[in-house]
Design a protein around this motif. Structure first.
Motif, PDB file in Angstrom:
ATOM      1  N   MET A   1       0.852  -1.201   0.000  1.00  0.00           N
ATOM      2  CA  MET A   1       0.000   0.000   0.000  1.00  0.00           C
ATOM      3  C   MET A   1       0.879   1.238   0.000  1.00  0.00           C
ATOM      4  O   MET A   1       1.824   1.343   0.791  1.00  0.00           O
ATOM      5  N   LYS A   2       0.575   2.156  -0.904  1.00  0.00           N
ATOM      6  CA  LYS A   2       1.294   3.435  -0.937  1.00  0.00           C
ATOM      7  C   LYS A   2       0.317   4.542  -0.554  1.00  0.00           C
ATOM      8  O   LYS A   2      -0.743   4.682  -1.163  1.00  0.00           O
ATOM      9  N   ILE A   3       0.681   5.312   0.463  1.00  0.00           N
ATOM     10  CA  ILE A   3      -0.154   6.400   0.966  1.00  0.00           C
ATOM     11  C   ILE A   3       0.463   7.726   0.572  1.00  0.00           C
ATOM     12  O   ILE A   3       1.649   7.970   0.821  1.00  0.00           O
ATOM     13  N   GLY A   4      -0.346   8.588  -0.038  1.00  0.00           N
ATOM     14  CA  GLY A   4       0.103   9.932  -0.379  1.00  0.00           C
ATOM     15  C   GLY A   4      -0.378  10.926   0.663  1.00  0.00           C
ATOM     16  O   GLY A   4      -1.526  10.866   1.102  1.00  0.00           O
ATOM     17  N   VAL A   5       0.503  11.813   1.080  1.00  0.00           N
ATOM     18  CA  VAL A   5       0.181  12.831   2.077  1.00  0.00           C
ATOM     19  C   VAL A   5       0.471  14.193   1.467  1.00  0.00           C
ATOM     20  O   VAL A   5       1.571  14.431   0.961  1.00  0.00           O
ATOM     21  N   PHE A   6      -0.516  15.086   1.549  1.00  0.00           N
ATOM     22  CA  PHE A   6      -0.378  16.399   0.936  1.00  0.00           C
ATOM     23  C   PHE A   6      -0.609  17.518   1.935  1.00  0.00           C
ATOM     24  O   PHE A   6      -1.519  17.467   2.752  1.00  0.00           O
ATOM     25  N   ASP A   7       0.243  18.537   1.855  1.00  0.00           N
ATOM     26  CA  ASP A   7       0.055  19.764   2.631  1.00  0.00           C
ATOM     27  C   ASP A   7       0.652  20.905   1.821  1.00  0.00           C
ATOM     28  O   ASP A   7       1.456  20.694   0.902  1.00  0.00           O
ATOM     29  N   SER A   8       0.282  22.115   2.193  1.00  0.00           N
ATOM     30  CA  SER A   8       0.856  23.273   1.517  1.00  0.00           C
ATOM     31  C   SER A   8       2.292  23.522   1.971  1.00  0.00           C
ATOM     32  O   SER A   8       3.013  24.298   1.340  1.00  0.00           O
ATOM     33  N   GLY A   9       2.714  22.896   3.069  1.00  0.00           N
ATOM     34  CA  GLY A   9       4.072  23.097   3.564  1.00  0.00           C
ATOM     35  C   GLY A   9       4.560  21.902   4.352  1.00  0.00           C
ATOM     36  O   GLY A   9       4.335  20.754   3.964  1.00  0.00           O
ATOM     37  N   VAL A  10       5.193  22.163   5.500  1.00  0.00           N
ATOM     38  CA  VAL A  10       5.783  21.098   6.304  1.00  0.00           C
ATOM     39  C   VAL A  10       4.871  20.609   7.425  1.00  0.00           C
ATOM     40  O   VAL A  10       5.120  19.556   8.014  1.00  0.00           O
ATOM     41  N   GLY A  11       3.817  21.357   7.756  1.00  0.00           N
ATOM     42  CA  GLY A  11       2.975  20.998   8.888  1.00  0.00           C
ATOM     43  C   GLY A  11       2.390  19.602   8.786  1.00  0.00           C
ATOM     44  O   GLY A  11       2.249  18.892   9.789  1.00  0.00           O
ATOM     45  N   GLY A  12       2.065  19.183   7.568  1.00  0.00           N
ATOM     46  CA  GLY A  12       1.478  17.868   7.372  1.00  0.00           C
ATOM     47  C   GLY A  12       2.401  16.727   7.743  1.00  0.00           C
ATOM     48  O   GLY A  12       1.962  15.576   7.835  1.00  0.00           O
ATOM     49  N   LEU A  13       3.671  17.033   7.976  1.00  0.00           N
ATOM     50  CA  LEU A  13       4.602  15.990   8.394  1.00  0.00           C
ATOM     51  C   LEU A  13       4.281  15.475   9.794  1.00  0.00           C
ATOM     52  O   LEU A  13       4.690  14.375  10.156  1.00  0.00           O
ATOM     53  N   THR A  14       3.548  16.256  10.610  1.00  0.00           N
ATOM     54  CA  THR A  14       3.088  15.712  11.884  1.00  0.00           C
ATOM     55  C   THR A  14       2.067  14.603  11.644  1.00  0.00           C
ATOM     56  O   THR A  14       2.015  13.635  12.401  1.00  0.00           O
ATOM     57  N   VAL A  15       1.272  14.752  10.593  1.00  0.00           N
ATOM     58  CA  VAL A  15       0.325  13.695  10.226  1.00  0.00           C
ATOM     59  C   VAL A  15       1.086  12.478   9.730  1.00  0.00           C
ATOM     60  O   VAL A  15       0.794  11.338  10.101  1.00  0.00           O
ATOM     61  N   MET A  16       2.099  12.714   8.906  1.00  0.00           N
ATOM     62  CA  MET A  16       2.889  11.590   8.399  1.00  0.00           C
ATOM     63  C   MET A  16       3.612  10.878   9.539  1.00  0.00           C
ATOM     64  O   MET A  16       3.710   9.645   9.542  1.00  0.00           O
TER      65      MET A  16
ATOM     66  N   ALA B   1       2.567  10.525  12.564  1.00  0.00           N
ATOM     67  CA  ALA B   1       1.562   9.678  13.212  1.00  0.00           C
ATOM     68  C   ALA B   1       1.226   8.470  12.340  1.00  0.00           C
ATOM     69  O   ALA B   1       1.033   7.354  12.848  1.00  0.00           O
ATOM     70  N   LEU B   2       1.167   8.674  11.034  1.00  0.00           N
ATOM     71  CA  LEU B   2       0.898   7.561  10.123  1.00  0.00           C
ATOM     72  C   LEU B   2       1.996   6.504  10.206  1.00  0.00           C
ATOM     73  O   LEU B   2       1.718   5.298  10.171  1.00  0.00           O
ATOM     74  N   LEU B   3       3.236   6.944  10.328  1.00  0.00           N
ATOM     75  CA  LEU B   3       4.344   5.998  10.416  1.00  0.00           C
ATOM     76  C   LEU B   3       4.241   5.129  11.670  1.00  0.00           C
ATOM     77  O   LEU B   3       4.688   3.982  11.676  1.00  0.00           O
ATOM     78  N   ARG B   4       3.635   5.679  12.726  1.00  0.00           N
ATOM     79  CA  ARG B   4       3.435   4.893  13.944  1.00  0.00           C
ATOM     80  C   ARG B   4       2.280   3.915  13.795  1.00  0.00           C
ATOM     81  O   ARG B   4       2.354   2.771  14.268  1.00  0.00           O
ATOM     82  N   HIS B   5       1.199   4.355  13.149  1.00  0.00           N
ATOM     83  CA  HIS B   5      -0.010   3.535  13.085  1.00  0.00           C
ATOM     84  C   HIS B   5      -0.065   2.639  11.851  1.00  0.00           C
ATOM     85  O   HIS B   5      -0.741   1.596  11.887  1.00  0.00           O
ATOM     86  N   VAL B   6       0.580   3.042  10.774  1.00  0.00           N
ATOM     87  CA  VAL B   6       0.580   2.243   9.536  1.00  0.00           C
ATOM     88  C   VAL B   6       2.035   2.104   9.069  1.00  0.00           C
ATOM     89  O   VAL B   6       2.425   2.630   8.016  1.00  0.00           O
ATOM     90  N   PRO B   7       2.868   1.412   9.828  1.00  0.00           N
ATOM     91  CA  PRO B   7       4.302   1.402   9.545  1.00  0.00           C
ATOM     92  C   PRO B   7       4.698   0.604   8.315  1.00  0.00           C
ATOM     93  O   PRO B   7       5.794   0.825   7.761  1.00  0.00           O
ATOM     94  N   ALA B   8       3.844  -0.317   7.870  1.00  0.00           N
ATOM     95  CA  ALA B   8       4.226  -1.194   6.769  1.00  0.00           C
ATOM     96  C   ALA B   8       3.926  -0.611   5.392  1.00  0.00           C
ATOM     97  O   ALA B   8       4.226  -1.237   4.375  1.00  0.00           O
ATOM     98  N   ALA B   9       3.341   0.580   5.340  1.00  0.00           N
ATOM     99  CA  ALA B   9       3.006   1.191   4.053  1.00  0.00           C
ATOM    100  C   ALA B   9       4.203   1.936   3.469  1.00  0.00           C
ATOM    101  O   ALA B   9       5.163   2.265   4.172  1.00  0.00           O
ATOM    102  N   ASP B  10       4.142   2.202   2.179  1.00  0.00           N
ATOM    103  CA  ASP B  10       5.063   3.133   1.530  1.00  0.00           C
ATOM    104  C   ASP B  10       4.422   4.518   1.551  1.00  0.00           C
ATOM    105  O   ASP B  10       3.191   4.627   1.523  1.00  0.00           O
TER     106      ASP B  10
END
Length: 263
Positions: free
Chosen positions: A1-16, A18-27
């Motif tokens: 599974m490949k997950i795309g994460v989009f933000d206008s800047g760097v703030g969305g990296l806090t979401v990423m 959290a995703l790495l903790r909860h969905v660690p096996a994804a790309d």
């Protein structure tokens, strides 16, 4: 599974993060549209055009599930994004409202966010759709303070104290018995512990964490199968994105690729 994460800047990296903790096996493939920020000062039509071009880029990169980690884009362009791509799309506002519903006992919630998000009243509407009353508060000074790295700085703590004190006074004036506070900006999770200390009686909803948990629930068994690959793209200032983004992601970003999405 490949997950795309989009933000206008760097703030969305806090979401990423959290995703790495909860969905660690994804790309993962992350896009920060740094050339065209801030989105909040643009018209809804322009925001939708920018967000759609970014979502299409991620889909073309093979993303099978899109997370719109930008509150402004989630508020003003989510429907346009869903119409433009053929993969599931999840925005941070709906996940924050869902988390507020799950945790509030009084059905009254508070929201702190940027000016643009508050002016859209997206959280208020999303909460109302779920039977919650919500009071929104714009906290425009917090983003630059976080990006400056002033997480525990006395200035930041005083600014937080003022904003939260004003918000609590407004809640009392409106007869809201709020027991939940939603962090309606992806920069704010870096201030979560300071916010929780300032308002210990309220449950603080980290929109990044709430989003990641809902992505994990939505994907279920499909969440695995990746090789743990991560790619980062920015539309401008890749060196600045890498330096600042590492703080938001909580780990070093080795490289960021420059991409041109047009005007």
């Amino acid at each position: 599974m490949k997950i795309g994460v989009f933000d206008s800047g760097v703030g969305g990296l806090t979401v990423m993060a959290a995703l790495l903790r909860h969905v660690p096996a994804a790309d993962y493939v992350y896009l920060g549209d740094t050339a065209r920020l801030p989105y909040g000062s643009k018209s809804q039509a322009t925001i939708a055009r920018y967000a759609v071009s970014s979502a299409r880029f991620l889909a073309e990169e093979g993303a099978e599930f899109l997370v719109i980690a930008c509150n402004t884009a989630s508020a003003l362009a989510l429907d346009a994004i869903k119409d433009a791509v053929r993969v599931p799309v999840l925005g941070v506002i709906e996940t924050g409202a869902n988390a507020a519903l799950a945790h509030s006992q009084t059905q009254d919630a508070l929201v702190i966010a940027t000016d643009a998000t508050v002016q859209s009243h997206a959280y208020e509407r999303a909460c109302a759709e779920r039977g919650l009353r919500a009071l929104e508060k714009a906290c425009p000074l917090l983003v630059p303070l976080v990006e400056e790295g002033w997480i525990e700085h006395p200035v930041t703590l005083e600014v937080l104290r003022i904003y939260l004190s004003e918000l609590m006074d407004e809640a009392v004036a409106k007869n809201l018995n709020a027991d939940t506070l939603v962090l309606g900006c992806t920069h704010y999770p870096l201030l979560r512990s300071q916010i929780q200390r300032a308002i210990p009686d309220l449950r603080v909803i980290d929109s990044a964490e709430a989003t990641a948990m809902q992505v994990a629930a939505a994907l279920g068994d499909r969440a695995g199968g990746g090789a743990g690959l991560r790619r980062f793209y920015a539309t401008d200032s890749v060196d600045k994105f890498r330096r600042l983004g590492s703080r938001f992601l909580g780990e070093e970003i080795a490289g960021v690729e420059l991409v041109d999405l047009g005007g």
